[in-house]
Design an enzyme around this catalytic site. Structure first.
Site, PDB file in Angstrom:
ATOM      1  N   SER A  22      72.239   8.520  87.227  1.00 16.47           N
ATOM      2  CA  SER A  22      71.903   9.911  86.901  1.00 16.47           C
ATOM      3  C   SER A  22      70.675  10.438  87.650  1.00 16.47           C
ATOM      4  O   SER A  22      70.710  11.568  88.155  1.00 16.47           O
ATOM      5  CB  SER A  22      71.717  10.074  85.392  1.00 16.47           C
ATOM      6  OG  SER A  22      72.938   9.819  84.753  1.00 16.47           O
ATOM      7  N   LYS A  71      74.445   7.580  72.004  1.00 14.31           N
ATOM      8  CA  LYS A  71      75.266   8.806  72.012  1.00 14.31           C
ATOM      9  C   LYS A  71      75.623   9.294  70.611  1.00 14.31           C
ATOM     10  O   LYS A  71      75.803  10.488  70.403  1.00 14.31           O
ATOM     11  CB  LYS A  71      76.554   8.567  72.814  1.00 14.31           C
ATOM     12  CG  LYS A  71      76.338   8.507  74.312  1.00 14.31           C
ATOM     13  CD  LYS A  71      77.662   8.369  75.032  1.00 14.31           C
ATOM     14  CE  LYS A  71      77.496   8.506  76.521  1.00 14.31           C
ATOM     15  NZ  LYS A  71      78.773   8.495  77.236  1.00 14.31           N
ATOM     16  N   ASN A  92      76.238  13.514  75.073  1.00 14.27           N
ATOM     17  CA  ASN A  92      75.749  12.910  76.323  1.00 14.27           C
ATOM     18  C   ASN A  92      74.716  13.792  77.023  1.00 14.27           C
ATOM     19  O   ASN A  92      74.125  13.378  78.012  1.00 14.27           O
ATOM     20  CB  ASN A  92      76.905  12.555  77.279  1.00 14.27           C
ATOM     21  CG  ASN A  92      77.427  13.758  78.046  1.00 14.27           C
ATOM     22  OD1 ASN A  92      77.252  14.897  77.624  1.00 14.27           O
ATOM     23  ND2 ASN A  92      78.089  13.507  79.162  1.00 14.27           N
ATOM     24  N   ASP A 107      81.227  15.173  79.066  1.00 19.90           N
ATOM     25  CA  ASP A 107      82.362  14.336  79.512  1.00 19.90           C
ATOM     26  C   ASP A 107      83.682  15.064  79.270  1.00 19.90           C
ATOM     27  O   ASP A 107      84.629  14.914  80.049  1.00 19.90           O
ATOM     28  CB  ASP A 107      82.393  13.004  78.747  1.00 19.90           C
ATOM     29  CG  ASP A 107      81.393  12.001  79.293  1.00 19.90           C
ATOM     30  OD1 ASP A 107      80.923  12.180  80.433  1.00 19.90           O
ATOM     31  OD2 ASP A 107      81.081  11.040  78.570  1.00 19.90           O
ATOM     32  N   GLY A 135      83.722   5.647  73.170  1.00 19.95           N
ATOM     33  CA  GLY A 135      83.247   7.011  73.330  1.00 19.95           C
ATOM     34  C   GLY A 135      83.999   7.759  74.417  1.00 19.95           C
ATOM     35  O   GLY A 135      84.335   8.945  74.247  1.00 19.95           O
TER      36      GLY A 135
HETATM   37  P1  NAP Z   1      82.581   1.905  74.867  1.00 20.95           P
HETATM   38  O1  NAP Z   1      82.285   2.957  73.859  1.00 20.95           O
HETATM   39  O2  NAP Z   1      81.831   0.623  74.868  1.00 20.95           O
HETATM   40  O3  NAP Z   1      84.160   1.576  74.740  1.00 20.95           O
HETATM   41  C1  NAP Z   1      84.778   0.632  75.556  1.00 20.95           C
HETATM   42  C2  NAP Z   1      86.214   0.417  75.108  1.00 20.95           C
HETATM   43  O4  NAP Z   1      86.788  -0.566  75.975  1.00 20.95           O
HETATM   44  C3  NAP Z   1      86.348  -0.132  73.674  1.00 20.95           C
HETATM   45  O5  NAP Z   1      87.468   0.432  73.047  1.00 20.95           O
HETATM   46  C4  NAP Z   1      86.560  -1.624  73.926  1.00 20.95           C
HETATM   47  O6  NAP Z   1      87.293  -2.264  72.922  1.00 20.95           O
HETATM   48  C5  NAP Z   1      87.381  -1.594  75.185  1.00 20.95           C
HETATM   49  N1  NAP Z   1      87.328  -2.864  75.891  1.00 20.95           N
HETATM   50  C6  NAP Z   1      86.224  -3.500  76.372  1.00 20.95           C
HETATM   51  N2  NAP Z   1      86.592  -4.663  76.946  1.00 20.95           N
HETATM   52  C7  NAP Z   1      87.946  -4.762  76.806  1.00 20.95           C
HETATM   53  C8  NAP Z   1      88.902  -5.735  77.186  1.00 20.95           C
HETATM   54  N3  NAP Z   1      88.542  -6.863  77.832  1.00 20.95           N
HETATM   55  N4  NAP Z   1      90.197  -5.515  76.899  1.00 20.95           N
HETATM   56  C9  NAP Z   1      90.583  -4.388  76.238  1.00 20.95           C
HETATM   57  N5  NAP Z   1      89.709  -3.414  75.856  1.00 20.95           N
HETATM   58  C10 NAP Z   1      88.412  -3.611  76.142  1.00 20.95           C
HETATM   59  O7  NAP Z   1      82.438   2.473  76.348  1.00 20.95           O
HETATM   60  P2  NAP Z   1      82.715   3.973  76.824  1.00 20.95           P
HETATM   61  O8  NAP Z   1      81.460   4.741  76.772  1.00 20.95           O
HETATM   62  O9  NAP Z   1      83.914   4.454  76.109  1.00 20.95           O
HETATM   63  O10 NAP Z   1      83.028   3.731  78.386  1.00 20.95           O
HETATM   64  C11 NAP Z   1      84.245   3.139  78.809  1.00 20.95           C
HETATM   65  C12 NAP Z   1      84.308   3.154  80.335  1.00 20.95           C
HETATM   66  O11 NAP Z   1      84.323   4.495  80.806  1.00 20.95           O
HETATM   67  C13 NAP Z   1      83.096   2.489  81.002  1.00 20.95           C
HETATM   68  O12 NAP Z   1      83.539   1.789  82.137  1.00 20.95           O
HETATM   69  C14 NAP Z   1      82.240   3.675  81.404  1.00 20.95           C
HETATM   70  O13 NAP Z   1      81.426   3.365  82.502  1.00 20.95           O
HETATM   71  C15 NAP Z   1      83.317   4.676  81.784  1.00 20.95           C
HETATM   72  N6  NAP Z   1      82.873   6.080  81.724  1.00 20.95           N
HETATM   73  C16 NAP Z   1      82.967   6.818  82.858  1.00 20.95           C
HETATM   74  C17 NAP Z   1      82.611   8.136  82.855  1.00 20.95           C
HETATM   75  C18 NAP Z   1      82.734   8.949  84.104  1.00 20.95           C
HETATM   76  O14 NAP Z   1      82.194  10.066  84.158  1.00 20.95           O
HETATM   77  N7  NAP Z   1      83.426   8.471  85.112  1.00 20.95           N
HETATM   78  C19 NAP Z   1      82.127   8.741  81.667  1.00 20.95           C
HETATM   79  C20 NAP Z   1      82.057   7.967  80.509  1.00 20.95           C
HETATM   80  C21 NAP Z   1      82.436   6.631  80.558  1.00 20.95           C
HETATM   81  P3  NAP Z   1      86.602  -2.724  71.538  1.00 20.95           P
HETATM   82  O15 NAP Z   1      86.320  -1.450  70.796  1.00 20.95           O
HETATM   83  O16 NAP Z   1      87.625  -3.580  70.901  1.00 20.95           O
HETATM   84  O17 NAP Z   1      85.343  -3.455  71.928  1.00 20.95           O
END
Ligand code: NAP
Length: 286
Positions: A22, A71, A92, A107, A135
């Site tokens: 960021s 968040k 966010n 987002d 999230g």
């Molecule tokens: P989060 O709240 O930690 O959620 C992650 C999710 O992935 C949870 O549902 C988790 O399951 C699941 N998960 C983790 N490891 C797994 C595995 N081995 N197999 C199956 N499911 C798995 O994270 P988030 O904030 O939602 O972010 C998720 C991804 O999106 C990250 O890579 C982040 O960098 C990316 N992101 C990108 C942007 C962008 O602008 N490009 C914006 C936001 C986020 P459990 O609940 O069972 O642990």
């Protein structure tokens, strides 16, 4: 001599916060627009969040980004919420306004803009599958509903958590985890909202993609994952997460400054930083 905008600051609150992109993106935007705004990383342990928010107020910050693990925890510390942030229960972006500190979630609109402006997708009536129930998945469901998706399946390894995400939209339903690959192969739009792929893993190795599908991995580091490459080889229109990252950052910049964000300068700075050896360990998409 031209008059300068008064000096202002913004920053990102998160913990840990070693590799956030960021500051690179937002300072590039400030330079390109000539605004006298500086953006800093504020590593904020969970027990210091309330003090950090009080600090934003006391020091007159333009606003802040908020990332893991704050968040959701920041909601009760703010004075108001934008409807997207209220709907998904996550903030966010914090904006300082005459009504106090207002929580937004860029987002949601960042994804809407990415899908409509960058991929050119018309999502009305489509069937979507999102993998993950954190999230980012919540933001995807809200954006997909706003874009007119007819049906969105939530595939999470924790099906109870997926059911909670499915409550966010009338068009959302849980996909049993064992059915994920089959449903992803059949969907028009498939989105990875898990971190699976950042370390070179292949998400859904059994899913068979095809031309006509749009496939998006929210991961942006690496810029292209095995999931994206496999979908692309199968003829799908497949994208990494950098475009959404830039759009959500641009929306935050606009909220703080009232100035349209320079998307190209922000993208160029992000791409340069992603190639930088010191940022190879970049671990978050926001
Ligand atoms: P989060 O709240 O930690 O959620 C992650 C999710 O992935 C949870 O549902 C988790 O399951 C699941 N998960 C983790 N490891 C797994 C595995 N081995 N197999 C199956 N499911 C798995 O994270 P988030 O904030 O939602 O972010 C998720 C991804 O999106 C990250 O890579 C982040 O960098 C990316 N992101 C990108 C942007 C962008 O602008 N490009 C914006 C936001 C986020 P459990 O609940 O069972 O642990």
């Amino acid at each position: 001599m031209s008059r300068r905008t008064p000096s202002r600051f913004a920053g990102v609150l998160g913990w840990p916060l070693e590799h956030t992109l960021s500051p690179v993106i937002q300072n590039a935007a400030a330079r390109a627009t000539g605004l006298d705004l500086v953006y800093l990383a504020f590593p904020t342990p969970p027990d210091a969040l309330a003090d950090a928010v009080a600090g934003l107020r006391a020091l007159g910050a333009a606003g802040a980004n908020v990332t893991m693990p704050h968040k959701e925890a920041i909601l009760p510390l703010l004075d108001g919420l934008h409807p997207d942030a209220a709907a998904i229960g996550a903030v966010n972006t914090v904006v300082s306004s005459t009504e106090g500190l207002i929580g937004h979630n860029t987002d949601v609109e960042g994804l809407e803009r990415f899908l409509t402006e960058d991929t050119g997708l018309d999502a009305v009536g489509l069937e979507a599958v999102v993998v993950g129930s954190g999230g980012a998945a919540r933001a995807v469901v809200r954006a997909a509903e706003k874009l007119g998706v007819a049906r969105i399946g939530i595939a999470g390894r924790d099906e109870a958590k997926a059911a909670g995400v499915a409550l966010l939209a009338n068009v959302a339903e849980v996909v049993p985890w064992a059915e994920t690959e089959r449903r992803a192969g059949a969907a028009d739009l498939v989105i990875n909202a898990t971190p699976v792929g950042m370390g070179g893993e292949d998400l859904l190795p059994g899913a068979v993609f095809r031309p006509g599908q749009t496939v998006l991995d929210l991961i942006y580091s690496p810029p292209s994952t095995l999931f994206v490459e496999r979908a692309r080889r199968a003829g799908a229109d497949a994208w990494g997460g950098l475009g959404m990252l830039i759009h959500q950052a641009a929306l935050s910049f606009r909220l703080w400054t009232g100035v349209d964000a320079p998307l190209e300068a922000m993208s160029a700075a992000a791409i340069h930083a992603l190639g930088h050896p010191l940022l190879k360990g970049l671990d978050r998409g926001d």
